[in-house]
Enzyme design. Structure first.
Site, short mmCIF file in Angstrom:
data_model
loop_
_atom_site.label_atom_id
_atom_site.label_comp_id
_atom_site.label_asym_id
_atom_site.label_seq_id
_atom_site.Cartn_x
_atom_site.Cartn_y
_atom_site.Cartn_z
CG PHE A 66 -1.49 1.22 1.69
CD1 PHE A 66 -2.08 2.12 0.82
CD2 PHE A 66 -1.45 1.54 3.04
CE1 PHE A 66 -2.62 3.31 1.27
CE2 PHE A 66 -1.98 2.72 3.50
CZ PHE A 66 -2.56 3.62 2.62
CB ILE A 67 3.30 2.66 2.42
CG1 ILE A 67 2.26 2.80 3.53
CG2 ILE A 67 4.27 3.85 2.47
CD1 ILE A 67 2.82 2.78 4.93
N GLY B 134 10.73 -8.68 -6.82
CA GLY B 134 9.85 -9.32 -5.87
C GLY B 134 9.11 -10.50 -6.47
CE1 TYR C 58 4.39 -4.91 11.26
CE2 TYR C 58 3.32 -3.58 12.95
CZ TYR C 58 3.87 -3.70 11.68
OH TYR C 58 3.93 -2.60 10.85
CB VAL D 49 -10.41 0.63 10.60
CG1 VAL D 49 -9.65 1.92 10.86
CG2 VAL D 49 -11.86 0.76 11.06
#
Length: 249
Positions: A24-25, A44, A160, A204
């Site tokens: 996403f980023i 990748g 994490y 969210v």
């Protein structure tokens, strides 16, 4: 997991390696770099979905190499060959529940792969101008005080957060002991275009937007008075590039 490299077309300009580009980023960072007229190389397992669209500007400005994030031999060869000026470390398994379910396999990505980049730089005496490590507000755990501040104590409540905080400390260690210029940042619940609305790593804000657009029910747990710090993705991208290039940071 992806990497991407920024290359200036002009001579004598900097090269930037960004560790992970399909997320996403990362994909938003790619777009920002391309908008500045730069070439991007992606390494990748797969390209970002946005790069596969025929009418998308990203596709025409990306060179893709297929490799795994933990392919350390490949990464060492790449860093030695390209001699990057700047490196952005974005790669992570961001699903907290995923790291709880698979703490060892996610550790290889969330910490070991990060540490190995620093080791490649150290062992090969690579002359980088700066390495930027992206950590997370997850290191604060569920402490009640808001807004969060950098001087708050950490509360490491899952693998994490543990890996992110440990990688921060390693980043600072490699700067202090080995002289590798480094800055670490903690992203706070980044949201915006390309954020997933489904799956374990769904955000969210993306979930709420998806429910609104598709007339679906949104389930709210608790009393609705919960608070959280958020950061728009373009602000995160702009801050990343600013901190990377500012010699005073």
């Amino acid at each position: 997991m992806l990497y991407f490299i920024r290359k200036r077309i002009e001579e004598n300009e900097e090269k930037i390696l960004s560790y992970r580009g399909a997320g996403f980023i990362g994909s938003n960072l790619i777009e920002k770099i391309i908008s500045q007229g730069d070439e991007v190389v992606v390494v990748g397992r797969h390209l970002p979905a946005e790069c596969k669209e025929d009418d998308n500007n990203l596709k025409d400005n990306i060179t893709f190499y297929q490799a795994d994030v933990t392919d350390y031999e490949f990464m060492e060869q790449l860093l030695i060959k390209e001699k990057f000026d700047y490196i952005v470390l974005l790669a992570a398994v961001i699903s907290i529940s995923g790291t709880i379910a698979e703490p060892l396999s996610t550790h290889f990505i969330n910490q070991e792969a990060i540490l190995y980049i620093y080791e490649i730089i150290r062992k090969n005496k690579l002359k980088v101008k700066k390495v930027l490590f992206t950590s997370s507000s997850a290191v604060y755990g569920n402490i009640a005080d808001t807004p969060r501040r950098e001087d708050m104590p950490v509360s490491l409540e899952n693998p994490y957060a543990i890996d992110k905080f440990a990688s921060e400390r390693y980043a600072m260690f490699y700067e202090k002991v080995y002289g590798i210029p480094t800055v670490a940042v903690r992203f706070f619940n980044v949201y915006g275009p390309r954020q997933k609305a489904q799956g374990k790593s769904a955000g969210v804000c993306a979930i709420i937007l998806d429910c609104l657009l598709n007339d679906k029910e949104f389930r709210l747990n608790g009393d609705g008075k919960q608070t959280r710090d958020y950061m728009y993705v373009t602000d995160a991208v702009d801050a990343t590039l600013m901190l990377l290039k500012d010699p005073q940071k």
